[in-house]
Design a protein around this motif. Sequence first.
Motif, PDB file in Angstrom:
ATOM      1  N   ALA A  11       0.846  -1.201   0.000  1.00 15.86           N
ATOM      2  CA  ALA A  11       0.000   0.000   0.000  1.00 15.86           C
ATOM      3  C   ALA A  11       0.880   1.249   0.000  1.00 15.86           C
ATOM      4  N   GLY A  12       1.721   1.349  -1.027  1.00 15.55           N
ATOM      5  CA  GLY A  12       2.501   2.575  -1.233  1.00 15.55           C
ATOM      6  C   GLY A  12       1.710   3.486  -2.150  1.00 15.55           C
ATOM      7  N   ALA A  13       2.410   4.212  -3.007  1.00 14.35           N
ATOM      8  CA  ALA A  13       1.744   5.213  -3.853  1.00 14.35           C
ATOM      9  C   ALA A  13       0.628   4.604  -4.699  1.00 14.35           C
ATOM     10  N   ILE A  14       0.949   3.565  -5.462  1.00 18.54           N
ATOM     11  CA  ILE A  14      -0.055   3.056  -6.406  1.00 18.54           C
ATOM     12  C   ILE A  14      -1.062   2.132  -5.711  1.00 18.54           C
ATOM     13  N   GLY A  15      -0.605   1.397  -4.691  1.00 22.28           N
ATOM     14  CA  GLY A  15      -1.533   0.541  -3.939  1.00 22.28           C
ATOM     15  C   GLY A  15      -2.655   1.367  -3.323  1.00 22.28           C
ATOM     16  N   ILE A  33      -5.491  -5.113   3.610  1.00 22.58           N
ATOM     17  CA  ILE A  33      -4.223  -4.615   3.069  1.00 22.58           C
ATOM     18  C   ILE A  33      -3.088  -5.386   3.736  1.00 22.58           C
ATOM     19  N   ALA A  34      -2.100  -5.799   2.949  1.00 25.07           N
ATOM     20  CA  ALA A  34      -0.884  -6.380   3.536  1.00 25.07           C
ATOM     21  C   ALA A  34       0.299  -5.520   3.134  1.00 25.07           C
ATOM     22  N   ASP A  35       0.970  -4.990   4.125  1.00 23.10           N
ATOM     23  CA  ASP A  35       2.148  -4.153   3.886  1.00 23.10           C
ATOM     24  C   ASP A  35       2.766  -3.906   5.264  1.00 23.10           C
ATOM     25  N   PRO A  36       4.031  -4.319   5.471  1.00 23.95           N
ATOM     26  CA  PRO A  36       4.604  -4.227   6.821  1.00 23.95           C
ATOM     27  C   PRO A  36       4.899  -2.799   7.291  1.00 23.95           C
ATOM     28  N   SER A  37       4.824  -1.812   6.435  1.00 24.42           N
ATOM     29  CA  SER A  37       5.263  -0.469   6.847  1.00 24.42           C
ATOM     30  C   SER A  37       4.252   0.178   7.792  1.00 24.42           C
ATOM     31  N   VAL A  69      -1.404  -6.626  -6.587  1.00 27.17           N
ATOM     32  CA  VAL A  69      -0.020  -6.658  -6.081  1.00 27.17           C
ATOM     33  C   VAL A  69       0.679  -5.371  -6.513  1.00 27.17           C
ATOM     34  N   ALA A  70       1.010  -4.537  -5.532  1.00 25.76           N
ATOM     35  CA  ALA A  70       1.633  -3.240  -5.817  1.00 25.76           C
ATOM     36  C   ALA A  70       2.861  -3.059  -4.922  1.00 25.76           C
ATOM     37  N   THR A  71       3.657  -4.108  -4.870  1.00 25.68           N
ATOM     38  CA  THR A  71       4.900  -4.099  -4.086  1.00 25.68           C
ATOM     39  C   THR A  71       6.065  -3.779  -5.039  1.00 25.68           C
ATOM     40  N   PRO A  72       7.279  -3.547  -4.494  1.00 25.29           N
ATOM     41  CA  PRO A  72       8.426  -3.301  -5.385  1.00 25.29           C
ATOM     42  C   PRO A  72       8.635  -4.457  -6.374  1.00 25.29           C
ATOM     43  N   ASN A  73       9.166  -4.124  -7.554  1.00 29.31           N
ATOM     44  CA  ASN A  73       9.272  -5.098  -8.651  1.00 29.31           C
ATOM     45  C   ASN A  73       9.943  -6.410  -8.243  1.00 29.31           C
ATOM     46  N   ALA A  74      10.976  -6.317  -7.395  1.00 28.29           N
ATOM     47  CA  ALA A  74      11.753  -7.499  -7.044  1.00 28.29           C
ATOM     48  C   ALA A  74      10.904  -8.532  -6.312  1.00 28.29           C
ATOM     49  N   THR A  75       9.772  -8.112  -5.745  1.00 28.32           N
ATOM     50  CA  THR A  75       8.925  -9.054  -4.983  1.00 28.32           C
ATOM     51  C   THR A  75       7.761  -9.583  -5.825  1.00 28.32           C
ATOM     52  N   HIS A  76       7.606  -9.108  -7.056  1.00 29.57           N
ATOM     53  CA  HIS A  76       6.416  -9.490  -7.833  1.00 29.57           C
ATOM     54  C   HIS A  76       6.293 -11.003  -8.017  1.00 29.57           C
ATOM     55  N   LEU A  77       7.437 -11.674  -8.272  1.00 30.45           N
ATOM     56  CA  LEU A  77       7.350 -13.127  -8.512  1.00 30.45           C
ATOM     57  C   LEU A  77       6.894 -13.872  -7.249  1.00 30.45           C
ATOM     58  N   MET A  92      -1.392  -7.794 -11.250  1.00 28.83           N
ATOM     59  CA  MET A  92       0.009  -7.486 -10.941  1.00 28.83           C
ATOM     60  C   MET A  92       0.360  -6.123 -11.522  1.00 28.83           C
ATOM     61  N   GLU A  93       0.864  -5.231 -10.675  1.00 28.50           N
ATOM     62  CA  GLU A  93       1.304  -3.931 -11.196  1.00 28.50           C
ATOM     63  C   GLU A  93       2.425  -4.140 -12.212  1.00 28.50           C
ATOM     64  N   LYS A  94       2.598  -3.166 -13.093  1.00 27.55           N
ATOM     65  CA  LYS A  94       3.687  -3.266 -14.063  1.00 27.55           C
ATOM     66  C   LYS A  94       4.984  -2.807 -13.421  1.00 27.55           C
ATOM     67  N   PRO A  95       6.155  -3.236 -13.844  1.00 21.40           N
ATOM     68  CA  PRO A  95       6.372  -4.317 -14.783  1.00 21.40           C
ATOM     69  C   PRO A  95       5.990  -5.649 -14.146  1.00 21.40           C
ATOM     70  N   HIS A 121      -0.896  -2.685 -16.944  1.00 22.67           N
ATOM     71  CA  HIS A 121      -0.586  -1.635 -17.927  1.00 22.67           C
ATOM     72  C   HIS A 121      -1.886  -0.862 -18.155  1.00 22.67           C
ATOM     73  N   HIS A 122      -2.167   0.034 -17.191  1.00 20.88           N
ATOM     74  CA  HIS A 122      -3.508   0.616 -17.086  1.00 20.88           C
ATOM     75  C   HIS A 122      -3.896   1.477 -18.273  1.00 20.88           C
ATOM     76  N   ARG A 123      -2.891   2.010 -19.014  1.00 24.02           N
ATOM     77  CA  ARG A 123      -3.250   2.902 -20.130  1.00 24.02           C
ATOM     78  C   ARG A 123      -4.113   2.172 -21.164  1.00 24.02           C
ATOM     79  N   ILE A 178       8.503   2.158 -20.490  1.00 22.73           N
ATOM     80  CA  ILE A 178       7.819   0.856 -20.614  1.00 22.73           C
ATOM     81  C   ILE A 178       6.339   1.055 -20.963  1.00 22.73           C
ATOM     82  N   HIS A 179       5.721   2.122 -20.438  1.00 25.01           N
ATOM     83  CA  HIS A 179       4.311   2.403 -20.747  1.00 25.01           C
ATOM     84  C   HIS A 179       4.147   2.770 -22.219  1.00 25.01           C
ATOM     85  N   ASP A 180       5.083   3.569 -22.745  1.00 23.37           N
ATOM     86  CA  ASP A 180       4.975   4.005 -24.134  1.00 23.37           C
ATOM     87  C   ASP A 180       5.283   2.850 -25.085  1.00 23.37           C
TER      88      ASP A 180
HETATM   89  N1  NAD Z   1       0.626   1.521 -13.242  1.00 19.23           N
HETATM   90  C1  NAD Z   1       1.356   2.551 -12.944  1.00 19.23           C
HETATM   91  O1  NAD Z   1       1.288   3.596 -13.564  1.00 19.23           O
HETATM   92  C2  NAD Z   1       2.301   2.501 -11.778  1.00 19.23           C
HETATM   93  C3  NAD Z   1       2.655   3.683 -11.126  1.00 19.23           C
HETATM   94  C4  NAD Z   1       3.508   3.612 -10.027  1.00 19.23           C
HETATM   95  C5  NAD Z   1       4.032   2.373  -9.642  1.00 19.23           C
HETATM   96  N2  NAD Z   1       3.699   1.250 -10.324  1.00 19.23           N
HETATM   97  C6  NAD Z   1       4.249  -0.056  -9.905  1.00 19.23           C
HETATM   98  O2  NAD Z   1       3.682  -0.400  -8.641  1.00 19.23           O
HETATM   99  C7  NAD Z   1       4.660  -1.023  -7.808  1.00 19.23           C
HETATM  100  C8  NAD Z   1       4.808  -0.231  -6.514  1.00 19.23           C
HETATM  101  O3  NAD Z   1       5.239   1.070  -6.839  1.00 19.23           O
HETATM  102  P1  NAD Z   1       4.992   2.298  -5.832  1.00 19.23           P
HETATM  103  O4  NAD Z   1       5.419   3.511  -6.569  1.00 19.23           O
HETATM  104  O5  NAD Z   1       3.613   2.254  -5.260  1.00 19.23           O
HETATM  105  O6  NAD Z   1       6.056   1.946  -4.702  1.00 19.23           O
HETATM  106  P2  NAD Z   1       6.062   2.400  -3.169  1.00 19.23           P
HETATM  107  O7  NAD Z   1       7.476   2.268  -2.723  1.00 19.23           O
HETATM  108  O8  NAD Z   1       5.354   3.700  -3.014  1.00 19.23           O
HETATM  109  O9  NAD Z   1       5.150   1.280  -2.457  1.00 19.23           O
HETATM  110  C9  NAD Z   1       5.525  -0.067  -2.322  1.00 19.23           C
HETATM  111  C10 NAD Z   1       4.906  -0.591  -1.016  1.00 19.23           C
HETATM  112  O10 NAD Z   1       5.142  -2.007  -0.953  1.00 19.23           O
HETATM  113  C11 NAD Z   1       5.414  -2.315   0.402  1.00 19.23           C
HETATM  114  N3  NAD Z   1       6.095  -3.609   0.471  1.00 19.23           N
HETATM  115  C12 NAD Z   1       7.408  -3.864   0.233  1.00 19.23           C
HETATM  116  N4  NAD Z   1       7.642  -5.196   0.375  1.00 19.23           N
HETATM  117  C13 NAD Z   1       6.448  -5.752   0.718  1.00 19.23           C
HETATM  118  C14 NAD Z   1       6.032  -7.086   1.001  1.00 19.23           C
HETATM  119  N5  NAD Z   1       6.885  -8.109   0.979  1.00 19.23           N
HETATM  120  N6  NAD Z   1       4.729  -7.311   1.326  1.00 19.23           N
HETATM  121  C15 NAD Z   1       3.837  -6.295   1.369  1.00 19.23           C
HETATM  122  N7  NAD Z   1       4.174  -5.013   1.098  1.00 19.23           N
HETATM  123  C16 NAD Z   1       5.459  -4.746   0.779  1.00 19.23           C
HETATM  124  C17 NAD Z   1       6.223  -1.155   0.918  1.00 19.23           C
HETATM  125  O11 NAD Z   1       6.183  -1.075   2.337  1.00 19.23           O
HETATM  126  C18 NAD Z   1       5.529   0.027   0.235  1.00 19.23           C
HETATM  127  O12 NAD Z   1       4.509   0.566   1.054  1.00 19.23           O
HETATM  128  C19 NAD Z   1       5.929  -1.108  -8.654  1.00 19.23           C
HETATM  129  O13 NAD Z   1       5.954  -2.354  -9.293  1.00 19.23           O
HETATM  130  C20 NAD Z   1       5.744  -0.008  -9.676  1.00 19.23           C
HETATM  131  O14 NAD Z   1       6.435  -0.249 -10.882  1.00 19.23           O
HETATM  132  C21 NAD Z   1       2.830   1.281 -11.367  1.00 19.23           C
END
Ligand code: NAD
Length: 343
Positions: A11-15, A33-37, A69-77, A92-95, A121-123, A178-180
């Motif tokens: 639940a960061g910016a996009i979540g 919501i699941a997010d440890p922060s 799923v809107a966590t950092p890319n490295a955790t997507h898998l 799954m959020e992009k990428p 890829h919301h566009r 990547i969006h374009d």
């Molecule tokens: N579609 C779009 O236009 C768009 C825009 C922004 C970001 N994104 C994608 O969304 C993803 C997140 O980006 P963001 O900008 O919101 O990042 P962010 O850093 O604002 O948020 C990521 C959140 O994930 C949480 N997190 C980290 N590891 C976790 C885990 N193991 N379990 C649960 N939560 C965990 C963090 O605490 C943080 O709150 C990325 O893959 C990014 O590429 C897509």
Amino acid sequence: MSKKKLAVIGAGAIGRMHVERARSHPDCEIVAIADPSPAAEAFARAEGLRWFADYAAMLDETKPQGAIVATPNATHLPVGLACIERGIAVLMEKPIADTVEQAAHLTRAASEARVPLLVGHHRRHNPILRRAREIVRLGRLGTPVAAMALATFYKPDSYFDMTWRREKGGGPVLINLIHDIDIMRFLLGEVVEVQAVTSNAVRGFEVEDTAAVLLRFASGALGTLAVSDCAASPWNWDLAAGEAAHYPRQHVNTHFLTGTDASLTLPLLEVWEYRSGKGWHDPLTVEQSTPHRGDPYHEQLRHFCAVIDGEEQPVCSGDDATRTLATTFAVHRAAASKAPVSV
Ligand SMILES: NC(=O)c1ccc[n+]([C@@H]2O[C@H](COP(=O)([O-])OP(=O)(O)OC[C@H]3O[C@@H](n4cnc5c(N)ncnc54)[C@H](O)[C@@H]3O)[C@@H](O)[C@H]2O)c1
């Protein structure tokens, strides 16, 4: 129809934006919501939602029908696999993942388990892009010849306070271009070859601040793309398409598609064509479509619910998103090798 019960992981910016879009959505509701922060915990409390630090525990306890799923890319898998193992549909959020191999792994796992996987890829859910695709598919442009896209914007200096945004992989190619690239694939089909140059001359970080890219499409059409995060410019989809209120909208075009019969601009959806005579010296006419305005994130949620019900196929499948990712990585490979790269 009862509302689909969805969970948000990360639940960061996009979540948070997904939570906000779901608030008044007729088709779905967020149940947890699941997010440890600590910030995410406070956000969940303010929204009146159940909060978990651990996503696996959340999935087991709340058993949602779908997970965003809107966590950092490295955790997507790993996060995606945890959902799939439990039979929970994934948006799954992009990428889609951090590498093409991981993306293919996730796609295979979803397909073998017959669990729906939609990539954000919301566009693709923007009515402007839908209309553009229809115009191209109907053959209005004739044979597509060349396409140009600009993704030039100025990110505030504070954006770079986070170290990863200054390092390899954190730049505008993987985050923005990547969006374009996805738009170009959505409209014109597969890219088979990429050439590119990148530069870090302005910001001086390890990562690029600017890139110029050439594409060859399977159809034979060619494309040029420019991306920069240090260009004081309105020519980028975020400012031009008006998808999010935090970007002040500009009345400009950013994407230009040309064909043997007509040309198309985006997001203003102007079709330029000859109506009497066809040649350089004849007058060109311009006609503008006005699609209904729609919020692509809202529409993406509707579509996700329909995908969960098996009523619609994912507009961006795992395979499709993997190809967009592979094309995007090809930009970096081409820049490093100073040679054309096959996708
Ligand atoms: N579609 C779009 O236009 C768009 C825009 C922004 C970001 N994104 C994608 O969304 C993803 C997140 O980006 P963001 O900008 O919101 O990042 P962010 O850093 O604002 O948020 C990521 C959140 O994930 C949480 N997190 C980290 N590891 C976790 C885990 N193991 N379990 C649960 N939560 C965990 C963090 O605490 C943080 O709150 C990325 O893959 C990014 O590429 C897509």
